[in-house]
Design a protein around this motif. Structure first.
Motif, PDB file in Angstrom:
ATOM      1  N   ILE A  75      -8.536  54.958 -36.442  1.00  0.00           N
ATOM      2  CA  ILE A  75      -9.311  53.950 -35.541  1.00  0.00           C
ATOM      3  C   ILE A  75     -10.764  54.912 -35.470  1.00  0.00           C
ATOM      4  N   VAL A  76     -10.995  55.965 -35.166  1.00  0.00           N
ATOM      5  CA  VAL A  76     -11.806  56.114 -34.352  1.00  0.00           C
ATOM      6  C   VAL A  76     -12.414  56.384 -36.198  1.00  0.00           C
ATOM      7  N   LEU A  77     -12.919  56.494 -37.215  1.00  0.00           N
ATOM      8  CA  LEU A  77     -13.250  56.254 -38.372  1.00  0.00           C
ATOM      9  C   LEU A  77     -13.898  54.624 -38.768  1.00  0.00           C
ATOM     10  N   HIS A  78     -12.856  53.564 -38.243  1.00  0.00           N
ATOM     11  CA  HIS A  78     -13.238  52.658 -38.264  1.00  0.00           C
ATOM     12  C   HIS A  78     -14.303  52.257 -37.485  1.00  0.00           C
ATOM     13  N   VAL A  79     -14.007  53.025 -36.142  1.00  0.00           N
ATOM     14  CA  VAL A  79     -15.621  52.914 -35.214  1.00  0.00           C
ATOM     15  C   VAL A  79     -16.470  53.375 -35.780  1.00  0.00           C
ATOM     16  N   CYS A  80     -16.756  54.850 -36.252  1.00  0.00           N
ATOM     17  CA  CYS A  80     -17.690  55.047 -37.106  1.00  0.00           C
ATOM     18  C   CYS A  80     -18.210  54.714 -37.728  1.00  0.00           C
ATOM     19  N   VAL A  81     -17.671  53.728 -38.556  1.00  0.00           N
ATOM     20  CA  VAL A  81     -18.020  52.637 -39.627  1.00  0.00           C
ATOM     21  C   VAL A  81     -19.354  51.553 -38.896  1.00  0.00           C
ATOM     22  N   ILE A  82     -18.626  51.357 -37.977  1.00  0.00           N
ATOM     23  CA  ILE A  82     -19.549  50.655 -37.137  1.00  0.00           C
ATOM     24  C   ILE A  82     -21.011  50.747 -35.868  1.00  0.00           C
ATOM     25  N   TRP A  83     -20.187  51.989 -35.611  1.00  0.00           N
ATOM     26  CA  TRP A  83     -21.469  52.859 -34.761  1.00  0.00           C
ATOM     27  C   TRP A  83     -22.373  53.261 -35.849  1.00  0.00           C
ATOM     28  N   ASP A  84     -22.159  53.868 -36.705  1.00  0.00           N
ATOM     29  CA  ASP A  84     -23.768  54.241 -37.889  1.00  0.00           C
ATOM     30  C   ASP A  84     -24.320  52.835 -38.806  1.00  0.00           C
ATOM     31  N   HIS A  85     -23.641  51.816 -38.261  1.00  0.00           N
ATOM     32  CA  HIS A  85     -24.604  51.257 -39.258  1.00  0.00           C
ATOM     33  C   HIS A  85     -25.438  50.070 -38.033  1.00  0.00           C
ATOM     34  N   TYR A  86     -25.115  50.075 -36.764  1.00  0.00           N
ATOM     35  CA  TYR A  86     -25.824  49.581 -36.188  1.00  0.00           C
ATOM     36  C   TYR A  86     -27.068  51.094 -35.316  1.00  0.00           C
ATOM     37  N   ARG A  87     -26.885  52.203 -35.230  1.00  0.00           N
ATOM     38  CA  ARG A  87     -27.691  53.332 -35.483  1.00  0.00           C
ATOM     39  C   ARG A  87     -28.251  53.660 -36.314  1.00  0.00           C
ATOM     40  N   ASN A  88     -28.167  53.765 -38.057  1.00  0.00           N
ATOM     41  CA  ASN A  88     -28.457  53.999 -38.589  1.00  0.00           C
ATOM     42  C   ASN A  88     -28.861  52.983 -40.540  1.00  0.00           C
ATOM     43  N   GLY A  89     -27.887  52.086 -39.957  1.00  0.00           N
ATOM     44  CA  GLY A  89     -27.974  51.123 -41.010  1.00  0.00           C
ATOM     45  C   GLY A  89     -26.624  51.945 -42.087  1.00  0.00           C
ATOM     46  N   SER A  90     -26.522  50.718 -42.573  1.00  0.00           N
ATOM     47  CA  SER A  90     -25.647  50.729 -44.361  1.00  0.00           C
ATOM     48  C   SER A  90     -25.769  49.905 -44.796  1.00  0.00           C
ATOM     49  N   ARG A  91     -25.640  50.381 -46.286  1.00  0.00           N
ATOM     50  CA  ARG A  91     -25.247  49.349 -46.950  1.00  0.00           C
ATOM     51  C   ARG A  91     -24.326  48.664 -47.083  1.00  0.00           C
ATOM     52  N   GLY A  92     -24.061  47.023 -47.977  1.00  0.00           N
ATOM     53  CA  GLY A  92     -22.960  46.709 -47.761  1.00  0.00           C
ATOM     54  C   GLY A  92     -22.922  45.379 -46.973  1.00  0.00           C
ATOM     55  N   GLY A  93     -23.181  45.488 -45.548  1.00  0.00           N
ATOM     56  CA  GLY A  93     -23.633  44.108 -45.066  1.00  0.00           C
ATOM     57  C   GLY A  93     -22.471  43.935 -43.529  1.00  0.00           C
ATOM     58  N   VAL A  94     -22.427  43.050 -42.828  1.00  0.00           N
ATOM     59  CA  VAL A  94     -21.415  42.901 -42.172  1.00  0.00           C
ATOM     60  C   VAL A  94     -20.305  43.105 -42.421  1.00  0.00           C
ATOM     61  N   VAL A  95     -19.880  42.011 -43.483  1.00  0.00           N
ATOM     62  CA  VAL A  95     -18.291  42.781 -43.644  1.00  0.00           C
ATOM     63  C   VAL A  95     -17.786  44.116 -43.739  1.00  0.00           C
TER      64      VAL A  95
END
Length: 469
Positions: A378-398
């Motif tokens: 669960i923490v892993l999934h939170v990390c993905v969302i958090w990092d996406h909004y904080r630093n941006g990530s490849r792969g888009g919203v999905v």
């Protein structure tokens, strides 16, 4: 991606390719894992055991997607501990690492206990605690010899497990075709008279134990030949492979259970439900073969790679000064974290021998492993969302928002339907971690991680001396 960017030196040999890591994942998850817990999952799922494993696979595929995102950005040993510490905050990383410790330190204990109990059923004159000692010592010696030795043994164990599984499936399918058992029905996937999602998720909460292991590949990111890419491919390959094998073996066994209603009503206190089904399929020799294979797979093969993963987690937290520094030392001759391996072995011996004297030892350790793993995911999934909004990530919203949200929701539902003992012990362990974190802050030793530098910037690499300064 160079480790220098994350403040570390490359000390481990990058020996493992995709096929090697895939073998690690298959051995860690144990392609015959359902043999040992078949009765418990069958009872908890109301006989819909194949469906429970399908739902578990879906949850783990979502989790594997989030692992792929994070290992690509942070290809360092430590897995979710490192991801949470860098994507959210070092304090979050510490608490996550603390929870994962509950999982990873408990896994070798559980494996030794289950294997010891299985061997004692075959050789009653040798007590469970003696088998625990034998398995722990054997795995420690093999892991101290180095990653090359472990890699070779992984392949040998994997081939042996696949042979036993093929024999069972061949005899099982032939037996059903010949009229033994209950015929080729869809009941293991869906039984309209008893189906509820609560029932199925209860089975998933236990059966999920079989899938634990693909996540440990993230701890071997510094052993992988091509870092993140190798780990990501191996995660998907191993997870999808075992999902097919788990569903196939449990479906066949479910059709051969001598008394399905009795198993659901009374459970499987002796742990022999799968071996009873195997005996229906091929006779007493097949029942003994599957029991022996389970003992060796859990006690040697799975235990060996579990110890490897646990030692990498201890090493990662120690070099960040969040555990005693001696755990971060790597043997120059063998290129393995020898102190962490020996520490893992010592804990397994002490607690394993003690748990072998308790009637609920295996139940308690299973509860600890599952709770720690689900919380970490669960923490892993939170990390993905958090990092996406904080630093941006490849792969888009999905990939970075929707998939982790769905994955976390499924895991929360699994935890909600988990054993009450798991919830209580897990929360107590988390509370202790919060207390330790408060003490660290109060004494001026709050968790920190090396600064991540750009490709062209000099890195503040932590050497052996700086780690123990």
């Amino acid at each position: 991606m160079s480790l220098n960017r994350f403040g570390y030196q490359q000390q481990l040999r990058r020996e493992l390719r995709v096929r090697d890591l895939t073998a690690y994942g298959l051995v860690f998850m144990v392609v015959i894992a359902p043999f040992g817990i078949f009765g418990s999952v069958f009872q908890a799922s109301g006989g819909m055991i194949a469906l429970a494993y399908v739902v578990g696979a879906a949850a783990m595929i979502l989790t594997a997607s989030s692992y792929g995102v994070m290992v690509e950005k942070y290809p360092v040993a430590g897995s979710v501990y490192g991801y949470a510490g860098r994507a959210i905050a070092p304090a979050a990383g510490f608490l996550t690492g603390w929870v994962i410790l509950l999982d990873y330190v408990s896994i070798p204990l559980l494996l030794s206990l289950v294997a010891g109990a299985s061997m004692t059923s075959i050789v009653p004159s040798v007590p469970v605690w003696a088998w625990v000692v034998i398995f722990v010592v054997a795995n420690t010696v093999m892991n101290l010899l180095g990653i090359k030795t472990t890699k070779l043994l992984n392949w040998l164990f994997l081939v042996a497990e696949l042979i036993v599984l093929a024999i069972f499936l061949a005899y099982g399918l032939k037996a059903i075709a010949d009229g033994k058992g209950h015929g080729f029905t869809l009941d293991p996937f869906y039984n309209g008279t008893s189906f509820t999602w609560s029932l199925v998720l209860g089975g998933v909460a236990i059966g999920m134990l079989s899938y634990l292991g693909f996540d440990a590949l993230g701890l071997l990111a510094e052993d992988a030949s091509d870092g993140a890419r190798t780990v990501r491919k191996a995660m998907y390959a191993s997870l999808l492979t075992v999902a097919v094998l788990f569903v196939a073996s449990t479906y066949v066994a479910a059709q051969l259970v001598p008394d399905p209603a009795g198993l659901i009503a009374d459970g499987d206190p002796s742990g022999s439900a799968f071996y009873d089904a195997a005996e229906v399929a091929g006779g007493a020799w097949l029942g003994t073969l599957t029991a022996l294979a389970t003992a060796l797979a859990w006690g040697i093969a799975n235990n060996m790679v579990a110890q490897v993963a646990t030692s990498r987690l201890l090493m990662a937290m120690a070099r960040d000064r969040q555990l005693p520094g001696f755990l971060s030392r790597v043997s120059l001759k063998r290129s393995v974290p020898s102190n962490a391996i020996l520490t893992t072995a010592a804990i397994s011996l002490a607690v394993g021998v003690w748990m072998s004297t308790r009637d609920d030892g295996i139940t308690l350790m299973s509860a600890l492993v599952n709770f720690g793993a689900m919380c970490a995911f669960i923490v892993l999934h939170v990390c993905v969302i958090w990092d996406h909004y904080r630093n941006g990530s490849r792969g888009g919203v999905v990939r970075n928002v929707i998939v982790p949200l769905v994955g976390a929701a499924v895991l929360l539902a699994v935890i909600w339907h988990a054993n009450l003992l798991a919830q209580r012990v897990g929360l107590i362990w988390l509370g202790l971690g919060i207390l330790v974190l408060v003490v660290l802050y109060a004494t001026g030793r709050k968790p920190t991680l090396p600064k991540i530098t750009g490709p062209g910037e000099p890195a503040g690499v932590r050497t052996e001396e700086s780690q123990h300064a």
